[in-house]
Design a protein around this motif. Structure first.
Motif, short mmCIF file in Angstrom:
data_model
loop_
_atom_site.label_atom_id
_atom_site.label_comp_id
_atom_site.label_asym_id
_atom_site.label_seq_id
_atom_site.Cartn_x
_atom_site.Cartn_y
_atom_site.Cartn_z
N LYS A 1 -8.93 6.20 -15.27
CA LYS A 1 -9.83 5.43 -16.14
C LYS A 1 -9.08 4.37 -16.96
O LYS A 1 -9.27 4.22 -18.15
CB LYS A 1 -10.59 6.37 -17.10
CG LYS A 1 -11.24 7.56 -16.44
CD LYS A 1 -12.60 7.22 -15.91
CE LYS A 1 -13.35 8.45 -15.50
NZ LYS A 1 -13.29 8.81 -14.13
N GLU B 1 0.82 -1.22 0.00
CA GLU B 1 0.00 0.00 0.00
C GLU B 1 0.85 1.26 0.00
O GLU B 1 0.52 2.25 -0.61
CB GLU B 1 -0.92 0.02 1.21
CG GLU B 1 -1.83 1.22 1.22
CD GLU B 1 -2.83 1.22 2.37
OE1 GLU B 1 -3.55 2.21 2.50
OE2 GLU B 1 -2.88 0.24 3.14
N LYS C 1 -6.71 3.13 -11.33
CA LYS C 1 -7.71 2.64 -12.28
C LYS C 1 -8.93 3.56 -12.29
O LYS C 1 -9.44 3.92 -13.35
CB LYS C 1 -8.12 1.21 -11.92
CG LYS C 1 -9.03 0.57 -12.93
CD LYS C 1 -9.29 -0.88 -12.58
CE LYS C 1 -10.17 -1.53 -13.62
NZ LYS C 1 -10.42 -2.94 -13.32
N ALA C 2 -9.38 3.97 -11.12
CA ALA C 2 -10.55 4.83 -11.03
C ALA C 2 -10.26 6.26 -11.49
O ALA C 2 -11.05 6.85 -12.22
CB ALA C 2 -11.07 4.84 -9.60
N SER D 1 -7.95 0.50 -17.95
CA SER D 1 -8.68 -0.76 -18.05
C SER D 1 -7.96 -1.89 -17.33
O SER D 1 -8.56 -2.90 -17.00
CB SER D 1 -8.89 -1.13 -19.52
OG SER D 1 -7.63 -1.23 -20.17
N ASN D 2 -6.66 -1.74 -17.07
CA ASN D 2 -5.94 -2.79 -16.36
C ASN D 2 -5.84 -2.45 -14.88
O ASN D 2 -6.17 -1.35 -14.46
CB ASN D 2 -4.54 -2.97 -16.95
CG ASN D 2 -3.70 -1.71 -16.84
OD1 ASN D 2 -4.21 -0.65 -16.54
ND2 ASN D 2 -2.42 -1.85 -17.09
N LYS D 3 -5.35 -3.39 -14.10
CA LYS D 3 -5.22 -3.16 -12.66
C LYS D 3 -3.90 -2.43 -12.41
O LYS D 3 -2.83 -3.02 -12.49
CB LYS D 3 -5.24 -4.48 -11.91
CG LYS D 3 -5.17 -4.29 -10.43
CD LYS D 3 -5.25 -5.59 -9.68
CE LYS D 3 -5.14 -5.24 -8.21
NZ LYS D 3 -5.10 -6.39 -7.37
N ALA D 4 -3.99 -1.15 -12.11
CA ALA D 4 -2.78 -0.33 -11.96
C ALA D 4 -2.37 -0.17 -10.50
O ALA D 4 -1.24 0.13 -10.22
CB ALA D 4 -3.01 1.03 -12.59
N GLY D 5 -3.27 -0.34 -9.55
CA GLY D 5 -2.94 -0.15 -8.14
C GLY D 5 -3.09 1.30 -7.70
O GLY D 5 -3.74 2.10 -8.35
N LYS D 6 -2.45 1.61 -6.58
CA LYS D 6 -2.55 2.96 -6.03
C LYS D 6 -1.33 3.78 -6.44
O LYS D 6 -0.23 3.26 -6.52
CB LYS D 6 -2.64 2.90 -4.51
CG LYS D 6 -3.94 2.27 -4.04
CD LYS D 6 -4.09 2.39 -2.54
CE LYS D 6 -5.37 1.73 -2.10
NZ LYS D 6 -6.42 2.66 -1.82
N ASP E 1 -6.68 5.31 -6.23
CA ASP E 1 -6.77 4.16 -7.11
C ASP E 1 -6.56 4.63 -8.55
O ASP E 1 -7.39 5.37 -9.10
CB ASP E 1 -8.13 3.49 -6.95
CG ASP E 1 -8.31 2.27 -7.83
OD1 ASP E 1 -7.30 1.76 -8.38
OD2 ASP E 1 -9.46 1.80 -7.96
#
Length: 123
Positions: A89, A7, A85-86, A91-96, A83
């Motif tokens: 925007k 994290e 990804k949020a 599409s893959n899992k990028a993390g924090k 986050d």
């Protein structure tokens, strides 16, 4: 345990000492003038707006992300994690990812209900 925390990146957070802010006279005056700008009837605001030298100094002022007060030279550099990804925007899992933020004082930093972490630079 390896001491690595996903994290927070590579290093674990370190607790900081509770420090009281002692600002220079120029910072105190700048904050007082900037605060007066919120009051349309302020004599200080009227005097400052006709002084180009004062306005030139105050043009670099910023606002605290927590309390919205203005400051000039003295601040606490922080980050908060979002986050990716949020926010981006993706599409893959990028993390924090860390986002830079500046606070006007340790008073704001030690207030509750925020997720800002102070940045410490090695000396």
């Amino acid at each position: 345990s390896s001491g690595i925390n996903a994290e927070y990146g590579e290093h674990l957070p370190v607790l900081s000492q509770n420090v009281n802010d002692v600002f220079y006279l120029k910072e105190l005056c700048a904050r007082m003038i900037l605060k007066s700008f919120k009051d349309r009837n302020s004599v200080l605001r009227k005097q400052a707006t006709v002084r180009p030298d004062i306005l030139n100094i105050l043009k670099d002022a910023r606002k605290c992300v927590l309390c919205d007060r203005s400051y000039l030279y003295s601040w606490l550099e922080c980050v908060h994690f979002v986050d990716a990804k949020a926010v981006l925007k993706l599409s893959n899992k990028a993390g924090k990812i860390p986002i830079r933020a500046c606070l006007c004082s340790y008073e704001c930093f030690y207030s509750e209900n925020h997720n800002y972490f102070a940045v410490s630079y090695p000396s």
